[in-house]
Design an enzyme around this catalytic site. Structure first.
Site, short mmCIF file in Angstrom:
data_model
loop_
_atom_site.label_atom_id
_atom_site.label_comp_id
_atom_site.label_asym_id
_atom_site.label_seq_id
_atom_site.Cartn_x
_atom_site.Cartn_y
_atom_site.Cartn_z
N LYS A 149 -73.90 3.52 103.89
CA LYS A 149 -74.98 4.23 103.22
C LYS A 149 -76.05 3.25 102.76
CE LYS A 149 -75.73 7.18 99.24
NZ LYS A 149 -75.12 7.85 98.09
N GLU A 177 -68.58 -6.39 103.36
CA GLU A 177 -67.56 -6.27 104.40
C GLU A 177 -68.17 -5.74 105.70
OE1 GLU A 177 -67.38 -5.21 101.31
OE2 GLU A 177 -65.45 -5.71 100.43
N GLY A 207 -70.72 8.39 98.92
CA GLY A 207 -69.96 7.78 100.01
C GLY A 207 -68.64 8.50 100.27
N ARG A 208 -67.90 8.79 99.22
CA ARG A 208 -66.57 9.40 99.39
C ARG A 208 -66.65 10.88 99.76
NH1 ARG A 208 -67.82 7.45 94.56
NH2 ARG A 208 -67.93 8.80 92.73
N GLU A 260 -62.16 6.85 92.43
CA GLU A 260 -63.55 6.37 92.33
C GLU A 260 -64.40 7.43 91.62
OE1 GLU A 260 -65.73 3.35 95.16
OE2 GLU A 260 -66.23 5.37 95.84
N HIS A 272 -36.86 7.16 101.78
CA HIS A 272 -35.91 6.07 101.99
C HIS A 272 -36.42 4.77 101.38
CE1 HIS A 272 -33.48 8.62 104.61
NE2 HIS A 272 -34.66 9.17 104.90
N LYS A 316 -68.08 -7.12 92.92
CA LYS A 316 -68.98 -7.54 94.00
C LYS A 316 -69.84 -8.72 93.53
CE LYS A 316 -69.59 -2.89 95.93
NZ LYS A 316 -70.52 -1.80 96.20
O1 F6P Z 1 -68.03 -0.38 96.64
C1 F6P Z 1 -67.74 0.97 96.65
C2 F6P Z 1 -68.58 1.70 97.64
O2 F6P Z 1 -69.90 1.71 97.22
C3 F6P Z 1 -68.09 3.11 97.87
O3 F6P Z 1 -68.54 4.00 96.91
C4 F6P Z 1 -68.59 3.37 99.23
O4 F6P Z 1 -67.94 4.45 99.84
C5 F6P Z 1 -68.31 2.05 99.90
O5 F6P Z 1 -68.54 1.10 98.90
C6 F6P Z 1 -69.14 1.75 101.09
O6 F6P Z 1 -70.50 1.76 100.78
P1 F6P Z 1 -71.59 1.79 101.92
O7 F6P Z 1 -71.42 3.05 102.69
O8 F6P Z 1 -72.90 1.71 101.22
O9 F6P Z 1 -71.36 0.59 102.80
#
Ligand code: F6P
Length: 544
Positions: free
Chosen positions: A204, A210, A265-266, A351, A382, A509
């Site tokens: 987003k 990452e 995002g979620r 979250e 198990h 972060k």
């Molecule tokens: O760090 C958390 C977060 O912002 C989540 O809320 C989100 O789903 C995820 O990182 C990924 O964010 P983006 O879609 O901006 O890469």
């Protein structure tokens, strides 16, 4: 409202005290109609909450709390496009993404034209890939799709893609990469052919560390193999609310699929972030997924609270957390294809509602979201179920199963369902000392029996709900996800917090950004705490 001082809260607390000594065994024995009073059916979902530690009389008390929290008003505000995500100044309109037509007003304009236009572009893109018409830079058809994203830009499509893998495209492979650890991307790249691979960069913000690092590595891999920067246009697409950043990365305008600030995002699975999923299952199945979610939206907005799945589920969670004192919720799917559901729900719930400060900036007067954890139920049996049965802790569980198997093998599904139902029954009813004694006395007596006896007793009274889907089809899965989304919303309203921001992820972060340069340069570590300095020093010795 002052939640814990409210009339509804106090009435629930008084009721809890009266109910506290009653074991689930007794509740079942007392009321033969219990299961029909404490279960709901909606479309392909059967929700049995009769093994929760409530009585039918508990329900109106709980729903009174939802009324006192003005749930109706908050729901109308969300569906009406108000900026209920106040700390970020945003509307919360993921529900618009399931609509087939408009209008759907945000605070200032109708969002449906852009939703429908983007969906149409996604369909065209997905169909070209699925039919083999989408060609890579060397003219060969795309055969593999890699979604690079993390959190909400990974978990939703990955979870649903796995849930619906029985209907996945037979030859296109779809992969998900989220982790910074090269151990995820590197081995995957070894299996891929750059000439036939398409990367979808799902972010987003288009800044997430990452995702951007994995994306750059993928771009270098592609360029080193295909040798021409023009190849990027044929092998990368972006799913983002920041199209200009995707453009700077080198992605062609026609390969940028927008989402918007008003999609968290979620909650973004239904947006362009679902593109990898749409490619895997096809546009029609994706439309069925949206339709299932939309049906749940309608149900949520119209069903009376007493018969309203998300509302009841949310209230049961409030009961367990705030009145029985549970600290966690275990999510236990009994379908291999739902293996990512616990991770997905961890983000969705924790979250959203893992917050101790309310919308008004004040510390909440009560606990909010429990720790959500879980695992495939049959495997868990198990491993950690011992603690659920005899560990002495209150751990409410959500058992989730699809009745019909998409991968039938003789006898497997029956045994799987029997185990699912057996566990919730064993957790609820346990085994008394008398029952254990009677069993043991068939093979032993006296001191030997008495010594073993305490180990053979199961206290029971462990609350659980069971969610049965008729099968794992797109409609049911869409409804299931929307069910949990609305559950989270209802709980956030009652706890008085904003479920749609996530400030708690920011500090880590920022700290990571301050540590990163010190990994390579010891001189930069001085300002860091002693523990971090030592961790860095050890790492410097061992980094390759
Ligand atoms: O760090 C958390 C977060 O912002 C989540 O809320 C989100 O789903 C995820 O990182 C990924 O964010 P983006 O879609 O901006 O890469």
């Amino acid at each position: 409202m002052n939640l814990t001082a409210s009339t509804a809260w106090k009435a629930i607390e008084a009721h809890r005290q009266a109910l506290a000594p009653v074991h689930l065994r007794e509740m079942f024995a007392r009321d033969p109609g219990r299961v029909s009073s404490l279960s709901l059916r909606f479309d392909g979902i059967y929700f049995d909450f009769s093994k929760q530690r409530i009585e039918p009389a508990t329900l109106p008390l709980l729903t009174a709390l939802a009324r006192e929290a003005r749930l109706d008003e908050w729901t109308a505000r969300m569906f009406g496009g108000e900026k209920i995500n106040a700390s970020e100044g945003r509307e919360v309109l993921h529900v618009a993404l399931r609509r087939l037509s408009g209008p759907f007003p945000s605070s200032s304009f109708d969002v449906m034209p852009q939703v429908l236009a983007t969906r149409q572009r996604m369909v065209a893109f997905a169909e070209r890939l699925r039919s083999g018409q989408a060609l890579g830079f060397t003219g060969q058809p795309i055969r593999s799709v890699v979604n690079i994203g993390i959190g909400g830009s990974d978990l939703g499509p990955k979870m649903v893609g796995c849930a619906l893998r029985a209907i996945s495209h037979p030859t296109l492979s779809v992969h998900y990469v989220s982790n910074l650890d090269g151990a995820q991307l590197a081995p995957l790249l070894q299996t891929l052919d750059p000439r036939t691979t398409m990367f979808l960069l799902a972010s987003k913000t288009f800044t997430t560390q990452e995702t951007m690092l994995n994306a750059r590595t993928a771009r270098e891999w592609l360029l080193s193999n295909l040798g021409d920067p023009a190849a990027i246009g044929k092998h990368f697409a972006a799913l983002t609310a920041k199209p200009e950043r995707a453009g700077e990365f080198g992605i062609a305008e026609e390969a940028i699929f927008p989402l918007w600030d008003w999609v968290g995002g979620r909650f973004s699975l239904w947006s362009a972030v679902g593109l990898a999923l749409m490619i895997a299952i096809g546009p029609q199945a994706f439309a069925d997924l949206l339709a299932g979610a939309e049906r749940m939206d309608e149900h949520f907005c119209t069903a009376p609270y007493e018969r309203n799945l998300p509302v009841i589920m949310a209230l049961l969670g409030i009961w367990n957390t705030n009145f029985l004192g549970a600290h966690s919720l275990s999510v236990l799917p009994y379908n291999e294809s739902l293996k990512y559901l616990p991770s997905f729900l961890q983000q969705l719930e924790m979250e959203s509602n893992g917050k101790a400060v309310g919308r008004d900036g004040q510390t909440l007067a009560c606990a909010s979201n429990p720790i959500v954890w879980g695992e495939l139920g049959n495997n868990g049996q198990h491993a950690f179920f011992q603690l659920l049965h005899q560990g002495g802790r209150l751990v409410p569980c959500d058992f989730i199963a699809a009745v019909r198997s998409d991968f039938p093998l003789p006898g497997h599904q029956e045994a799987l369902l029997a185990n699912c139902f057996a566990q919730s029954a064993a957790l609820a009813f346990g085994k008394t000392a008398d029952e254990a004694r009677a069993e043991l006395s068939r093979s032993m007596q006296g001191a030997e029996l008495e010594e073993l006896l305490p180990h053979k007793v199961f206290p029971g009274n462990q609350p659980s709900s069971t969610l049965l889907l008729s099968r794992l089809d797109p409609h049911n899965v869409g409804a299931l996800v929307a069910l949990y989304e609305h559950k989270v919303f209802v709980q956030g309203v009652i706890w008085g917090l904003n479920s749609f921001d996530q400030w708690g992820v920011e500090l880590g972060k920022a700290v990571a950004n301050s540590i990163l340069p010190a990994i390579g340069d010891a001189g930069l570590a001085d300002k860091l705490d002693r523990s971090t300095q030592e961790l860095l020093s050890y790492s410097r010795q061992h980094l390759g």
